[in-house]
Design a protein around this motif. Structure first.
Motif, PDB file in Angstrom:
ATOM      1  N   PRO A 164       0.804  -1.228   0.000  1.00  0.00           N
ATOM      2  CA  PRO A 164       0.000   0.000   0.000  1.00  0.00           C
ATOM      3  C   PRO A 164       0.834   1.273   0.000  1.00  0.00           C
ATOM      4  O   PRO A 164       0.312   2.355  -0.296  1.00  0.00           O
ATOM      5  CB  PRO A 164      -0.818  -0.111   1.292  1.00  0.00           C
ATOM      6  N   MET A 165       2.127   1.176   0.294  1.00  0.00           N
ATOM      7  CA  MET A 165       2.989   2.354   0.263  1.00  0.00           C
ATOM      8  C   MET A 165       3.243   2.832  -1.154  1.00  0.00           C
ATOM      9  O   MET A 165       3.598   3.992  -1.369  1.00  0.00           O
ATOM     10  CB  MET A 165       4.325   2.059   0.948  1.00  0.00           C
ATOM     11  N   GLY A 166       3.063   1.952  -2.138  1.00  0.00           N
ATOM     12  CA  GLY A 166       3.269   2.344  -3.524  1.00  0.00           C
ATOM     13  C   GLY A 166       4.266   1.465  -4.236  1.00  0.00           C
ATOM     14  O   GLY A 166       4.920   0.589  -3.648  1.00  0.00           O
ATOM     15  N   TYR A 167       4.411   1.698  -5.516  1.00  0.00           N
ATOM     16  CA  TYR A 167       5.292   0.922  -6.399  1.00  0.00           C
ATOM     17  C   TYR A 167       6.748   1.125  -5.982  1.00  0.00           C
ATOM     18  O   TYR A 167       7.248   2.258  -5.938  1.00  0.00           O
ATOM     19  CB  TYR A 167       5.052   1.394  -7.823  1.00  0.00           C
ATOM     20  N   GLY A 168       7.421   0.024  -5.662  1.00  0.00           N
ATOM     21  CA  GLY A 168       8.778   0.098  -5.119  1.00  0.00           C
ATOM     22  C   GLY A 168       9.766   0.882  -5.962  1.00  0.00           C
ATOM     23  O   GLY A 168      10.457   1.783  -5.455  1.00  0.00           O
ATOM     24  N   PRO A 169       9.892   0.591  -7.268  1.00  0.00           N
ATOM     25  CA  PRO A 169      10.843   1.342  -8.090  1.00  0.00           C
ATOM     26  C   PRO A 169      10.550   2.845  -8.136  1.00  0.00           C
ATOM     27  O   PRO A 169      11.470   3.648  -8.226  1.00  0.00           O
ATOM     28  CB  PRO A 169      10.680   0.707  -9.477  1.00  0.00           C
ATOM     29  N   LEU A 170       9.274   3.234  -8.057  1.00  0.00           N
ATOM     30  CA  LEU A 170       8.952   4.663  -8.048  1.00  0.00           C
ATOM     31  C   LEU A 170       9.419   5.300  -6.748  1.00  0.00           C
ATOM     32  O   LEU A 170       9.980   6.405  -6.750  1.00  0.00           O
ATOM     33  CB  LEU A 170       7.450   4.873  -8.236  1.00  0.00           C
ATOM     34  N   ARG A 171       9.214   4.637  -5.629  1.00  0.00           N
ATOM     35  CA  ARG A 171       9.650   5.196  -4.354  1.00  0.00           C
ATOM     36  C   ARG A 171      11.176   5.318  -4.304  1.00  0.00           C
ATOM     37  O   ARG A 171      11.719   6.281  -3.759  1.00  0.00           O
ATOM     38  CB  ARG A 171       9.129   4.340  -3.203  1.00  0.00           C
ATOM     39  N   GLU A 172      11.861   4.360  -4.907  1.00  0.00           N
ATOM     40  CA  GLU A 172      13.327   4.448  -4.976  1.00  0.00           C
ATOM     41  C   GLU A 172      13.754   5.626  -5.845  1.00  0.00           C
ATOM     42  O   GLU A 172      14.682   6.379  -5.487  1.00  0.00           O
ATOM     43  CB  GLU A 172      13.887   3.139  -5.542  1.00  0.00           C
ATOM     44  N   ALA A 173      13.087   5.806  -6.979  1.00  0.00           N
ATOM     45  CA  ALA A 173      13.434   6.916  -7.875  1.00  0.00           C
ATOM     46  C   ALA A 173      13.159   8.263  -7.212  1.00  0.00           C
ATOM     47  O   ALA A 173      13.950   9.208  -7.337  1.00  0.00           O
ATOM     48  CB  ALA A 173      12.647   6.795  -9.180  1.00  0.00           C
ATOM     49  N   ILE A 174      12.048   8.369  -6.490  1.00  0.00           N
ATOM     50  CA  ILE A 174      11.719   9.619  -5.803  1.00  0.00           C
ATOM     51  C   ILE A 174      12.722   9.914  -4.706  1.00  0.00           C
ATOM     52  O   ILE A 174      13.154  11.068  -4.527  1.00  0.00           O
ATOM     53  CB  ILE A 174      10.281   9.560  -5.241  1.00  0.00           C
ATOM     54  N   ALA A 175      13.122   8.903  -3.952  1.00  0.00           N
ATOM     55  CA  ALA A 175      14.097   9.106  -2.880  1.00  0.00           C
ATOM     56  C   ALA A 175      15.416   9.640  -3.434  1.00  0.00           C
ATOM     57  O   ALA A 175      16.018  10.565  -2.866  1.00  0.00           O
ATOM     58  CB  ALA A 175      14.328   7.794  -2.125  1.00  0.00           C
ATOM     59  N   THR A 176      15.868   9.073  -4.543  1.00  0.00           N
ATOM     60  CA  THR A 176      17.112   9.546  -5.165  1.00  0.00           C
ATOM     61  C   THR A 176      16.962  10.966  -5.673  1.00  0.00           C
ATOM     62  O   THR A 176      17.833  11.820  -5.481  1.00  0.00           O
ATOM     63  CB  THR A 176      17.500   8.611  -6.328  1.00  0.00           C
ATOM     64  N   TYR A 177      15.838  11.245  -6.314  1.00  0.00           N
ATOM     65  CA  TYR A 177      15.579  12.583  -6.854  1.00  0.00           C
ATOM     66  C   TYR A 177      15.521  13.623  -5.745  1.00  0.00           C
ATOM     67  O   TYR A 177      16.123  14.703  -5.857  1.00  0.00           O
ATOM     68  CB  TYR A 177      14.278  12.552  -7.642  1.00  0.00           C
TER      69      TYR A 177
END
Length: 489
Positions: A164-177
């Motif tokens: 429910p937190m969201g799509y894993g690769p998107l959360r990784e990309a957002i964290a890096t950004y």
């Protein structure tokens, strides 16, 4: 049984589809009755002069849709009931009670009913300075379509999401950004993907604010956030904003117990003020002492014209007092409806449960496309290009305002973001000025609704993102002609 089917060998429609359509039409019109037996695939193929597999393909499609049914050892028959009849319920007469019981709302429902319902109307004039729209015609749709096509070839996004937190690769990309662009300190596990900023604010309010709690917010501030707090039964305490953003000294002098502070430090909405670094540090120190939480809405921080962005509040402190909100509606396009929250570690499980109960998930396909868009560098390139474009349009607006209005128009918050606020010296009430502008094709948005208390008036939000330079210059010139007689010396 024999019947006639006409096939067109010159048609672009495959033969099996022609047979399917012809048989379906005969069934729908009653030429083939329910339970009527059809020829075998071999017999019909010989009759039509086509391969047996062609007829088999037609029969299979009709069987799968319910028009035909098979009886083992007997053959193929028209179905007992047409599929179309199963899609329509029988109409019934409504039951009318003589005196229906009164509708009883919950306390939340009653508060919501008292608030102004729905979004405020927006101008639909040829030249509109409405806020909130990026330059949609500049969106790299070709790249977006390629990424969308890439993920549409797969089927894994069709199922329910597992997190429910969201799509894993998107959360990784957002964290890096965020680490690179905003100095936000977080792990991907701290990021919750939401349906825009609205849902993020709503979840935070539901979980952190009880009826009667006090929420402090900027004055003026984002109207939709204020409505969400009010719907939860919070007591709202406005804190004045000046050229350096939220007046932290005023906040610190309050004797009320503040549960939550809503703040837009990177480009205050709507004044555009940037919260100074000393005030950021003071606000973080105050929150730490008071045990209060800061809701940092960083809605358009990507755009700063001249000078490096000041680090986000979340990155300046330990991160345990700040809930950081961001959105892609302004930097990409509003219909994307993907926002995110960076949560303190102790709140992750709670917000995850609340998100799951609210709507399970943000659509996985859009999340996957956005993840690739960020990871492959398209987002950063798009932002660089748009920053240059918006800066040109911003300068055009500033120059036009200074040329046509001079000192009788004060420009606020034009060094960052997607809008500026303009304060006119005029005798016209806001409503009359808006009405006159609309008559000559100019759309204006008053800043008055953003005030919890009384608005000083004559303040308007001017967005420069979706209008080209010619439209901006033309719109300001026409506006100047319209109000010149009412401007104060």
């Amino acid at each position: 049984m024999e019947f006639t089917l006409l096939l067109d060998p010159q048609s672009s429609v495959p033969c099996y589809q022609q047979i399917y359509a012809a048989l379906r039409q005969k069934i729908l019109t009653g030429q083939l009755a329910p339970r009527q037996r059809l020829p075998s695939t071999r017999a019909l193929a010989q009759s039509l002069g086509v391969a047996r597999s062609t007829v088999t393909q037609s029969y299979d499609q009709l069987l799968s849709e319910g028009y035909l049914q098979t009886v083992v050892g007997s053959g193929t028959y028209v179905g007992d009931q047409l599929p179309e009849t199963l899609l329509h319920a029988h109409s019934t007469k409504p039951v009318h009670a003589e005196s229906p019981p009164p509708l009883v709302l919950s306390a939340y429902g009653q508060r919501l009913a008292e608030l102004v319902a729905g979004p405020s109307p927006e101008p639909s004039t040829p030249i509109s300075f409405r806020y909130g729209r990026p330059a949609l015609d500049q969106m790299p749709l070709g790249i977006w379509r390629q990424l969308l096509s890439r993920h549409c070839r797969r089927a894994d996004w069709l199922d329910y999401a597992t997190d429910p937190m969201g799509y894993g690769p998107l959360r990784e990309a957002i964290a890096t950004y965020l680490a690179q662009a905003r100095a936000v300190q977080c792990h991907p596990d701290q990021i919750l993907i939401t349906n825009g900023t609205q849902q993020a604010i709503s979840l935070a309010t539901q979980l952190l604010v009880s009826p009667g709690d006090t929420v402090a917010l900027e004055e003026p501030s984002y109207l939709s956030a204020r409505r969400i707090f009010a719907s939860q039964g919070a007591n709202l305490h406005p804190i004045a904003v000046d050229g350096e953003g939220l007046d932290v000294d005023t906040l610190a002098r309050l004797t009320d117990s503040i549960r939550l502070v809503y703040v837009t430090p990177s480009h205050q909405f709507p004044t555009g003020a940037v919260l100074s670094l000393p005030r950021r540090l003071a606000l973080l120190a105050w929150a730490q002492r008071q045990g209060a939480l800061l809701l940092e809405d960083d809605y358009d921080s990507e755009y700063r014209y001249g000078g490096r962005p000041i680090p986000a509040l979340q990155g300046l402190g330990s991160g345990q007092s700040v809930l950081y909100l961001g959105t892609f509606s302004k930097v990409l396009f509003p219909a994307l409806r993907i926002g995110y929250m960076v949560l303190p570690l102790e709140l992750v499980k709670l917000f995850s449960r609340a998100k799951w109960l609210a709507d399970r998930q943000v659509p996985t396909l859009e999340q996957a496309v956005l993840a690739d868009f960020i990871a492959e560098g398209h987002l950063e390139r798009h932002i660089r290009r748009m920053r240059s474009l918006y800066d040109q349009r911003r300068q055009t607006m500033v120059t036009a305002l200074q040329t046509h209005f001079g000192p009788r128009a004060t420009i606020l918050g034009d060094k960052a973001g997607l809008h500026m606020m303009v304060r006119f010296q005029t005798t016209l009430p806001d409503a009359e000025l808006i009405a006159r502008a609309e008559q000559v094709g100019i759309g204006l948005i008053s800043a008055a609704p953003q005030y919890l208390g009384k608005s000083p008036g004559h303040e308007f939000i001017f967005s420069f993102t979706e209008l080209n330079e010619g439209a901006i210059a033309n719109g300001i010139a026409r506006l100047a002609t319209l109000v010149s007689s009412s401007l104060q010396p």
